[in-house]
Design a protein around this motif. Sequence first.
Motif, PDB file in Angstrom:
ATOM      1  N   MET A 275       0.846  -1.189   0.000  1.00  0.00           N
ATOM      2  CA  MET A 275       0.000   0.000   0.000  1.00  0.00           C
ATOM      3  C   MET A 275       0.883   1.241   0.000  1.00  0.00           C
ATOM      4  N   THR A 276       0.626   2.113  -0.949  1.00  0.00           N
ATOM      5  CA  THR A 276       1.361   3.370  -1.063  1.00  0.00           C
ATOM      6  C   THR A 276       0.419   4.520  -0.749  1.00  0.00           C
ATOM      7  N   ALA A 277       0.893   5.470   0.035  1.00  0.00           N
ATOM      8  CA  ALA A 277       0.093   6.646   0.379  1.00  0.00           C
ATOM      9  C   ALA A 277       0.696   7.873  -0.290  1.00  0.00           C
ATOM     10  N   LYS A 278      -0.164   8.705  -0.849  1.00  0.00           N
ATOM     11  CA  LYS A 278       0.295   9.919  -1.528  1.00  0.00           C
ATOM     12  C   LYS A 278      -0.362  11.147  -0.917  1.00  0.00           C
ATOM     13  N   THR A 279       0.418  12.181  -0.665  1.00  0.00           N
ATOM     14  CA  THR A 279      -0.158  13.420  -0.143  1.00  0.00           C
ATOM     15  C   THR A 279      -1.183  13.950  -1.139  1.00  0.00           C
ATOM     16  N   SER A 280      -2.276  14.471  -0.637  1.00  0.00           N
ATOM     17  CA  SER A 280      -3.398  14.823  -1.505  1.00  0.00           C
ATOM     18  C   SER A 280      -3.204  16.156  -2.213  1.00  0.00           C
ATOM     19  N   ILE A 281      -3.842  16.284  -3.356  1.00  0.00           N
ATOM     20  CA  ILE A 281      -3.918  17.566  -4.064  1.00  0.00           C
ATOM     21  C   ILE A 281      -4.946  18.458  -3.375  1.00  0.00           C
ATOM     22  N   TRP A 282      -6.040  17.854  -2.924  1.00  0.00           N
ATOM     23  CA  TRP A 282      -7.168  18.577  -2.334  1.00  0.00           C
ATOM     24  C   TRP A 282      -6.734  19.533  -1.225  1.00  0.00           C
ATOM     25  N   SER A 283      -5.798  19.127  -0.396  1.00  0.00           N
ATOM     26  CA  SER A 283      -5.452  19.897   0.798  1.00  0.00           C
ATOM     27  C   SER A 283      -4.398  20.971   0.574  1.00  0.00           C
ATOM     28  N   LYS A 284      -3.867  21.079  -0.643  1.00  0.00           N
ATOM     29  CA  LYS A 284      -2.739  21.981  -0.865  1.00  0.00           C
ATOM     30  C   LYS A 284      -3.189  23.380  -1.276  1.00  0.00           C
ATOM     31  N   SER A 285      -2.284  24.339  -1.058  1.00  0.00           N
ATOM     32  CA  SER A 285      -2.620  25.728  -1.348  1.00  0.00           C
ATOM     33  C   SER A 285      -1.565  26.374  -2.231  1.00  0.00           C
ATOM     34  N   VAL A 286      -1.981  27.384  -2.966  1.00  0.00           N
ATOM     35  CA  VAL A 286      -1.072  28.209  -3.746  1.00  0.00           C
ATOM     36  C   VAL A 286      -0.646  29.412  -2.922  1.00  0.00           C
ATOM     37  N   THR A 287      -1.582  29.968  -2.150  1.00  0.00           N
ATOM     38  CA  THR A 287      -1.244  31.054  -1.234  1.00  0.00           C
ATOM     39  C   THR A 287      -0.577  30.476   0.014  1.00  0.00           C
ATOM     40  N   ASP A 288       0.420  31.200   0.503  1.00  0.00           N
ATOM     41  CA  ASP A 288       1.187  30.737   1.664  1.00  0.00           C
ATOM     42  C   ASP A 288       1.609  29.280   1.474  1.00  0.00           C
ATOM     43  N   ALA A 289       2.240  29.020   0.328  1.00  0.00           N
ATOM     44  CA  ALA A 289       2.501  27.641  -0.110  1.00  0.00           C
ATOM     45  C   ALA A 289       3.399  26.864   0.837  1.00  0.00           C
ATOM     46  N   GLU A 290       4.257  27.566   1.589  1.00  0.00           N
ATOM     47  CA  GLU A 290       5.143  26.854   2.512  1.00  0.00           C
ATOM     48  C   GLU A 290       4.357  26.089   3.569  1.00  0.00           C
ATOM     49  N   THR A 291       3.118  26.503   3.803  1.00  0.00           N
ATOM     50  CA  THR A 291       2.264  25.782   4.752  1.00  0.00           C
ATOM     51  C   THR A 291       2.022  24.347   4.288  1.00  0.00           C
ATOM     52  N   ASN A 292       2.159  24.117   3.000  1.00  0.00           N
ATOM     53  CA  ASN A 292       2.017  22.751   2.468  1.00  0.00           C
ATOM     54  C   ASN A 292       3.009  21.788   3.110  1.00  0.00           C
ATOM     55  N   LEU A 293       4.163  22.305   3.541  1.00  0.00           N
ATOM     56  CA  LEU A 293       5.147  21.454   4.214  1.00  0.00           C
ATOM     57  C   LEU A 293       4.569  20.863   5.495  1.00  0.00           C
ATOM     58  N   LEU A 294       3.823  21.678   6.230  1.00  0.00           N
ATOM     59  CA  LEU A 294       3.205  21.195   7.469  1.00  0.00           C
ATOM     60  C   LEU A 294       2.111  20.188   7.156  1.00  0.00           C
ATOM     61  N   ARG A 295       1.328  20.475   6.120  1.00  0.00           N
ATOM     62  CA  ARG A 295       0.273  19.534   5.733  1.00  0.00           C
ATOM     63  C   ARG A 295       0.882  18.195   5.308  1.00  0.00           C
ATOM     64  N   CYS A 296       1.935  18.275   4.509  1.00  0.00           N
ATOM     65  CA  CYS A 296       2.584  17.039   4.052  1.00  0.00           C
ATOM     66  C   CYS A 296       3.139  16.233   5.221  1.00  0.00           C
ATOM     67  N   ASP A 314       4.480  14.972  -2.293  1.00  0.00           N
ATOM     68  CA  ASP A 314       4.688  15.951  -3.362  1.00  0.00           C
ATOM     69  C   ASP A 314       5.425  17.173  -2.818  1.00  0.00           C
ATOM     70  N   ALA A 315       6.227  17.800  -3.666  1.00  0.00           N
ATOM     71  CA  ALA A 315       6.909  19.040  -3.290  1.00  0.00           C
ATOM     72  C   ALA A 315       5.875  20.111  -2.968  1.00  0.00           C
ATOM     73  N   TYR A 316       6.198  20.984  -2.014  1.00  0.00           N
ATOM     74  CA  TYR A 316       5.207  21.957  -1.533  1.00  0.00           C
ATOM     75  C   TYR A 316       4.793  22.955  -2.618  1.00  0.00           C
ATOM     76  N   ASP A 317       5.645  23.160  -3.638  1.00  0.00           N
ATOM     77  CA  ASP A 317       5.331  24.130  -4.688  1.00  0.00           C
ATOM     78  C   ASP A 317       4.837  23.470  -5.975  1.00  0.00           C
ATOM     79  N   ARG A 318       4.531  22.206  -5.900  1.00  0.00           N
ATOM     80  CA  ARG A 318       4.142  21.459  -7.097  1.00  0.00           C
ATOM     81  C   ARG A 318       2.858  21.986  -7.729  1.00  0.00           C
TER      82      ARG A 318
END
Length: 599
Positions: A275-296, A314-318
């Motif tokens: 089983m492989t888990a992938k960080t979701s697209i749904w939860s990511k943001s373009v604004t304040d994108a560095e916050t994606n690091l915390l979500r990931c 996924d990379a936070y700026d993807r």
Amino acid sequence: MNTKNKPLFSEFSPVSKEQWMERVTVDLKGADFDRKLVWKNLTGIKIQPCYTIEDKITQLKNTGENSQTLVNYRTIAVTSVANGNKLALVAVQEGVNGLIFQLKETVPVAELLKGINLNEIAVSFKLKKNAVAFTKTLVAFAKEAKLKGFIDTGLISNYVTTGVFDDNEIDVIAELIKLVTYFPDFKVITISGTEYLDSGANQVQEIAYTLSSLVFLIEKLKEKGIAVQSIFDHLNVELAIGLEYFVEIGKFRAFNNLLAEVAAKYDVVDFCNTMTAKTSIWSKSVTDAETNLLRCTTEAMAAILGNVDGVLIDAYDREFKNPSDFSSRIAGNITTILREESYFGKVSNPVDGSYYIEEVSSKIAEKALELFKAIESEGGFYTAFENETIQQQIGEIRLQKLKLISQRRIPMVGINKYPNLMETVDKKLLSKGMTSNPEVLTPRRASLEIEAMRRVTEELVDQTNVRPIVQLASYGNLTMRKARAAFAYDFMGISGFDVHQEESFENANVAATESAKSEAHVVVICSSDEDYDATALEFINTFRKLNKDKVLLLAGAPKNMDELTESGLDGVVNTRADILVTLSSIQEKIQKNFKSLEV
């Protein structure tokens, strides 16, 4: 007194569930227990605020095992064989032990994998075409190695996102199974559930639809003479990881449990899927994108504790550009740190026995099994997708989620809460809105509508060379005006306006006079309910005598709203306000004012 062998907390008498409930009832002062303290998830499950030894919790079986050899994947987009090999070697050097090559065209396997130790590094491939020919070459190249990883031909993913199912791909998968017979750790059947969650589905739906698609594929492969045991042994499941930490842990555990149940129905008891888990697209943001690091990070934690075999971060700026070398490396470091420094991959099933997680897992499994059976009873996965039952069910949950996000009841940092007011965003990076085809699934960010609203602001700035200014005019009760100014600062900042810090005034009259004369385009009144009752009408009348064009808002929920609106108040900002409705309305009024000034 000798306390050396004294049990911890022995000086405290145990508290029964009844005593706890009695105390809570008193503290609630008549408020509804379920409404105040019981957490309700969009999957339909209810989670209690407290568990004691008196609670009887169902402990699921076959929830998987915490991987001691967790694979840290990185995606390599192969534009040329030389570049693909170079990026792969860099990834390995940076501590990544799993590579997923995205191939649009067939490339020489020996050149692509040159310098990569296949006994230590998992290699996986997302193939657009020529899967059989490629796999034959791969198997020949890796004949002396312990090949591990997977092949993803995108059979289910392509179907749910395009609506076109290619029956020929069943023959391809059947042939792939035969080719990798001697590589038990290399999987050639990848079933993806990421498209469901990334299209707005809840965890129950993701599990149920993924399992249903598996059953559909099993029946297709059986027709080709493939044994069910072989299907399960060559299976890799990819699921997305959502925002709800504990529920996501429960989701992966519940999936493992139900996968074993499905296998048992086919008389398969012992099998070795991954089983492989992938960080979701749904939860990511373009604004304040560095916050994606915390979500990931929290998403990866949930997946690992849920007993997955590999994690793809996924990379936070993807979401708005091709990932940089820095962002790719940081993404890889997240799993490495969790595995090596936080010991997430070294402790055997650390969440087993947790009342909270056990109950979440069992309830998700129960709901998912119920939905799975409903789909199967109505003709199965293919029928449900062709008649758009699956799309409609996901659409209903997606609308609920988007409404809660717009009402800020689902907080998303940098999107609908705590915006970075120091950030400037290129309008080209922001969404124009979402027009989806109801016949298929379209993976997307949850923030698209809010981005579209922000884009309107950025386009206005480009047109006028002026960024609308928001003034927070406060007076009266110190505690309440500070609290409401802070709330308004956060609320208005989502728009991309230039929100100034609170300005305190001696009284309502002074506040109204000075703010009416200020350079601000939007003024927000900030005070207490008592002050509003006494002076809000006075404030509005004074303000409107001096300025009829500015947008005037009030932070709070005044009782005499009709009277205040009639006097010239444009709206309110409070916890019940919908940010899209409120901020879009403000933008429209500002645009009209700007146009009138041009004339």
